[in-house]
Design an enzyme around this catalytic site. Structure first.
Site, PDB file in Angstrom:
ATOM      1  N   GLY A   1      -1.843   8.142   9.819  1.00 36.03           N
ATOM      2  CA  GLY A   1      -1.087   9.379   9.675  1.00 36.03           C
ATOM      3  C   GLY A   1      -0.365   9.473   8.351  1.00 36.03           C
ATOM      4  O   GLY A   1      -0.356  10.513   7.694  1.00 36.03           O
ATOM      5  N   ALA A   2       0.247   8.340   7.936  1.00 36.73           N
ATOM      6  CA  ALA A   2       1.007   8.314   6.685  1.00 36.73           C
ATOM      7  C   ALA A   2       1.346   6.865   6.365  1.00 36.73           C
ATOM      8  O   ALA A   2       1.118   5.962   7.169  1.00 36.73           O
ATOM      9  CB  ALA A   2       2.289   9.151   6.807  1.00 36.73           C
ATOM     10  N   MET A   3       1.896   6.661   5.170  1.00 40.95           N
ATOM     11  CA  MET A   3       2.277   5.318   4.739  1.00 40.95           C
ATOM     12  C   MET A   3       3.550   5.399   3.910  1.00 40.95           C
ATOM     13  O   MET A   3       3.666   6.230   3.010  1.00 40.95           O
ATOM     14  CB  MET A   3       1.141   4.668   3.934  1.00 40.95           C
ATOM     15  CG  MET A   3       1.474   3.311   3.358  1.00 40.95           C
ATOM     16  SD  MET A   3       1.919   2.137   4.644  1.00 40.95           S
ATOM     17  CE  MET A   3       2.958   1.017   3.701  1.00 40.95           C
ATOM     18  N   GLU A   4       4.485   4.460   4.189  1.00 40.15           N
ATOM     19  CA  GLU A   4       5.841   4.538   3.657  1.00 40.15           C
ATOM     20  C   GLU A   4       6.037   3.863   2.313  1.00 40.15           C
ATOM     21  O   GLU A   4       7.129   3.357   2.030  1.00 40.15           O
ATOM     22  CB  GLU A   4       6.819   3.922   4.666  1.00 40.15           C
ATOM     23  CG  GLU A   4       6.692   2.414   4.856  1.00 40.15           C
ATOM     24  CD  GLU A   4       5.743   2.013   5.960  1.00 40.15           C
ATOM     25  OE1 GLU A   4       5.790   0.850   6.378  1.00 40.15           O
ATOM     26  OE2 GLU A   4       4.952   2.862   6.404  1.00 40.15           O
TER      27      GLU A   4
ATOM     28  N   GLU B   1       8.449   8.405   7.925  1.00 41.63           N
ATOM     29  CA  GLU B   1       8.229   7.728   6.641  1.00 41.63           C
ATOM     30  C   GLU B   1       9.514   7.642   5.824  1.00 41.63           C
ATOM     31  O   GLU B   1       9.754   6.640   5.140  1.00 41.63           O
ATOM     32  CB  GLU B   1       7.140   8.461   5.843  1.00 41.63           C
ATOM     33  CG  GLU B   1       5.798   8.573   6.561  1.00 41.63           C
ATOM     34  CD  GLU B   1       5.338   7.266   7.177  1.00 41.63           C
ATOM     35  OE1 GLU B   1       5.505   6.207   6.535  1.00 41.63           O
ATOM     36  OE2 GLU B   1       4.810   7.291   8.298  1.00 41.63           O
TER      37      GLU B   1
END
Length: 912
Positions: free
Chosen positions: A309-312, A346
């Site tokens: 979904g996403a990466m921080e 995130e």
């Protein structure tokens, strides 16, 4: 020249603890490098006697040849005398290696030998001159590699413009163990270091990294080199860089943090909501944590090819397009909530990044996304989403194949599997339970104390529990209250160090409540007896005679609560703020069923949803009869809140799909008739619009989808009418976003509708719209069409590879496509894992396994799943998810064995 083996073998043997003389041979257990020489390190984890301090990176991607070159000058601190430096590298060609002393003078010959051990993704650099403990050195490496296929390391992505031109970009994704694919590094979370990054690019591209650009130098021939400011100390998995031709929209927080959102140029108009949300959420976190955001900027970028979904990444968070972009024309209320929650998650990481392991940090971020969205966007009702989160967690945690939140992970596959429901959803739910048991103020103050003390240091869970306990003690002392006896560390260890969820059984005898606890399991395994488990359960309850919430800490297998007076009813786990299942023995459930019928508003909507969920969980595990749980739902005809309604209808829909797939026609037809009859008023009052609150809009979306799936004539007529108008306009008119997928799904059942939808899918610039269309296309009952979809997903052009796992899941949940999806996975397993780089243990592989097997409910299907897992034993034995899949099928089999006849009889009594 002395042969390399004679030069390095004595040092190899000393480092490995081997006796050596010229007549001996290296012991058989020695790991051999790819060139046949002994490798000096045998463990999967790196040695801790060489510590990285500062990386100086130069990266030069070539978006024409789809390759990159680079150099890394790594300042290292040597803790023990050694001749070897061992670090990570994967799929990189190391073209040069040297070691320099603190004054940057060469230690020895300029070119040093490099040994590779691909099995552990490690390289070793040999220095003929001993590196002295306490001294600083520089390891200089030059390397080259193709831009990776797939979604990990430094990989290529692409998009098409409206004119059909394909444009290339290069992006990174390093979590958990993929930085080693972009540059040689000490690729473990504890090896924190600073990073100074330089990136070469053409004039038509922009380069982004964790920090702002310090200066840009022209190298001639249209080539530019961006120099980024040195970063704060961080782990390798948080490093990021992107080279692309995207456009951005920018703003600034009240404390001066520059925020920018990037997307492909033709989707720039979809970035504005993300900017608004990001600024609000960053400002919230600064106030809540009482710590300023530590970087000067925060970039958010939507990558066209992105598996998760996403990466921080610190200062440069990367997202799947559907997790960042919001199109006011095609995105629904649920899409907006999803985008907001992902951004909140995130950005929460940005304040929590100092924690030692990424999987530990995720449950904090998962919970803080709920807290932050609830505070900044109250209209989104994030607390309702939290209920669903905990329902999902319980479903996973009540299987024997669950795992503790905190557990060891050694190899990359195990580490990837740590990013699961237990890490995210369960972790968030126990933090929510703790917050409400301690009070909001104590929880927040404890978090702030923890963050201030352990910023940029490695921390452990017990450090957080100690911080919270200290704040709690101070709070009680300030109120002149005798200090409680709670051992917060011991309490929370029962939730983080052992797997599972407790079942608390309550027996009411007048004013006395007798309690006992055990592990709640849906499929009991004799090898794992439930009596081994004991939790410190922070119980809350209300009674008929008191509107106040009462707290009680259950620390033993059994306990007794004496109430001040006799009560008619008692309800535990108020507002479902706790993470446990409650079973009411004796006439306890009958009392609550009558309460719900006579005065359901005596309980909050969360309590009502909790009772429905609780009851059906107990049915699945064999503690409660199905007819009692169905009787409990009898009050729903008077229910006005959407959350309990969705919970109850959701269970009925699940049962319908299960019996439909087993072709148990009489039960499926009666259940269909009951749903349409009993919830007629709910179906009728829904409008085909985007009006109302987010909660109303979510109910509308779910209810109308189910109504059309059950062939409710008014629903089908309206959906067909809307689809025909939309198709006649060539897709130019706007459909109500909350019902668009239902409209598409009805239209997809006709040949011309399916073909038109596929064409629209190919040309749509909205990720939200494409997601809805893909769901509709996969609902077709035509197996040839479903096969074509799967082939398109495998080919990866029309349907991106990132969406293949979702497509397989969608086809599998279609009663017509479940066997097709399963056969597809079996036939293409090796291609899915290897060619399409769905890394073993990754979310996509887990989604494919769970999505295709969760549809099965017969012993024959169970044996077939077992046989397939046995045929890929080398891979399946590494995966916890295969045990989850088998248990899910066993659970379905048990459910039908226990409940089918009861369901059949109950329905015959309740339909007319």
């Amino acid at each position: 020249m002395i042969p390399l083996i004679l030069l390095i073998l004595p040092y190899l043997c000393i480092e490995m603890g081997l006796a050596f003389n010229s007549k001996d041979t290296v012991m058989a257990k020695t790991h051999m490098a790819s060139n046949g020489l002994p490798f000096p390190w045998s463990k999967l984890r790196l040695p801790n006697y060489v510590i990285p301090i500062h990386y100086h990176l130069l990266i030069h991607p070539n978006l024409t040849t789809l390759s990159f070159t680079g150099s890394a000058k790594i300042e290292i601190d040597v803790k023990n005398d050694t001749n070897w430096i061992v670090l990570h590298s994967k799929n990189l060609t190391i073209t040069m290696a040297t070691i320099l002393d603190e004054s940057e003078a060469y230690q020895s010959e300029k070119i040093l030998p490099v040994l590779e051990y691909p099995l552990h993704e490690q390289i070793a650099i040999f220095s003929p001159k001993i590196l002295i403990a306490g001294e600083k050195y520089f390891l200089h490496l030059e390397f080259a590699a193709p831009l990776a296929d797939g979604f990990f390391g430094f990989y290529k992505s692409s998009y098409k413009t409206k004119t059909g031109e394909t444009r290339i970009l290069a992006s990174t994704h390093f979590e958990p163990t993929f930085a080693r694919m972009a540059f040689p590094c000490f690729d473990e979370p504890n090896f924190k270091a600073n990073y100074s990054v330089r990136i070469r690019r053409s004039q038509k591209h922009v380069a982004l990294s964790n920090m702002p650009i310090e200066q840009t130098i022209s190298l001639g021939d249209g080539l530019l080199e961006d120099h980024f400011e040195a970063s704060v100390r961080m782990s390798t998995y948080l490093v990021a860089f992107v080279v692309c031709d995207f456009r951005s929209v920018s703003g600034r927080t009240s404390t001066g943090i520059d925020v920018s959102v990037y997307a492909i140029p033709e989707k720039w108009h979809q970035t504005h909501y993300a900017l608004e949300a990001a600024i609000k959420l960053l400002e919230f976190y600064e106030k809540y944590f009482n710590i300023y955001y530590p970087l000067p900027k925060q970039d958010l970028i939507a990558i066209p090819d992105f598996q998760s979904g996403a990466m921080e990444n610190w200062g440069l968070t990367t997202y799947r397009e559907t997790s960042l972009l919001f199109d006011p024309v095609t995105s629904s209320a649920s899409d907006k909530l999803w985008v907001t929650l992902v951004i909140a998650h995130e950005l929460a990481h940005q304040q929590l990044i100092f924690l030692p392991f990424p999987a530990n940090e995720n449950w904090f971020a998962r919970y803080m996304e709920i807290v932050s969205v609830d505070a900044t966007f109250p209209e989104m009702k994030a607390e309702e989403h939290l209920l669903d989160t905990c329902f999902v967690a319980i479903g996973r945690d009540s299987l024997n194949s669950s795992r503790p939140i905190s557990c060891e992970a050694e190899n990359p596959t195990q580490i990837k599997e740590m990013f699961d429901t237990v890490s995210y959803e369960k972790g968030a739910c126990i933090l929510h339970m703790l917050r409400h048991f301690l009070t909001d103020d104590v929880f927040q103050s404890g978090i702030v104390r923890y963050l201030r003390r352990f910023s940029y240091r490695n921390a452990k869970n017990e450090n957080l529990w100690d911080s919270l306990a200290n704040v709690l003690i101070q709070s009680l002392l300030s109120l002149n209250t005798s200090c409680c006896h709670w051992d917060l560390k011991a309490m929370m260890n029962t939730w983080t160090l052992q797997k599972g969820i407790p079942l608390v059984t309550v027996q009411q005898q007048g004013s006395v409540l007798k309690l006992r606890q055990e592990r709640f399991l849906k499929t009991v395994q004799p090898s794992d007896p439930s009596w081994q488990y004991l939790w410190h359960v922070p119980l809350t309850y209300m009674t008929s005679s008191s509107g106040n919430v009462v707290r009680h800490l259950l620390e033993t297998k059994s306990d007794t609560i004496e109430l001040p007076e006799d009560v008619t009813w008692v309800k535990f786990n108020t507002d479902m703020n706790g993470y446990y299942i409650i079973h009411y023995e004796g006439d306890g459930w009958d009392t609550l069923i009558n309460l719900m019928k006579d005065n359901h508003t005596a309980l909050s909507y969360k309590d009502r949803a909790n009772l429905i969920h609780n009851a059906f969980q107990l049915v699945t595990a064999g503690y409660l009869s199905l007819d009692k749980a169905l009787d409990l739902m009898g009050y729903l005809e008077y229910e006005t809140h959407n959350v309990p309604l969705l919970q109850g209808i959701g269970y009925l829909e699940t049962f319908y799909k299960m019996v439909e797939k087993r072709n148990i026609t009489d039960v499926s037809q009666n259940l269909k008739a009951y749903i349409l009859q009993y919830f007629r008023a709910v179906f009728t009052k829904q409008t085909w619009s985007d009006d109302g609150s987010i909660s109303d809009r979510r109910l509308r979306s779910e209810i109308l989808s189910l109504a059309c799936e059950l062939h409710h004539t008014p629903c089908l007529e309206k959906a067909n009418s809307l689809f025909n108008d939309w198709m006649k306009s060539n897709g130019t008119i706007s459909l109500p976003t909350d019902v668009a997928e239902t409209v598409y799904s009805v239209g997809a059942q006709r040949n011309e509708g399916w073909t038109f939808l596929l064409e629209k899918y190919c040309h749509s610039l909205s990720g939200a719209e494409k997601s809805k269309i893909l769901g509709a296309l996969s609902s077709s009952k035509d197996l040839d069409k479903l096969s074509r979809l799967l082939d398109l997903g495998m080919e990866g052009t029309v349907i991106r590879t990132q969406d293949l796992s979702t497509l397989i899941y969608c086809v599998a949940r279609n009663p017509a496509g479940r066997f097709l999806a399963w056969e597809f996975v079996k036939r293409n397993w090796h291609a899915l894992v290897e060619k399409y780089v769905f890394e073993l243990g990754s979310f996509c592989i887990r989604s494919i396994i769970i999505g295709t097997t969760a549809q099965f409910s017969s012993k024959e299907e169970l044996n077939e799943v077992k046989a397939f897992f046995d045929s890929i034993k080398e891979q399946s034995s590494q995966l916890r998810v295969t045990q989850v899949a088998l248990e899910n099928v066993q659970k379905n089999i048990l459910w039908l064995e226990r409940n089918l006849e009861t369901l059949r009889t109950w329905l015959q009594k309740h339909i007319y």
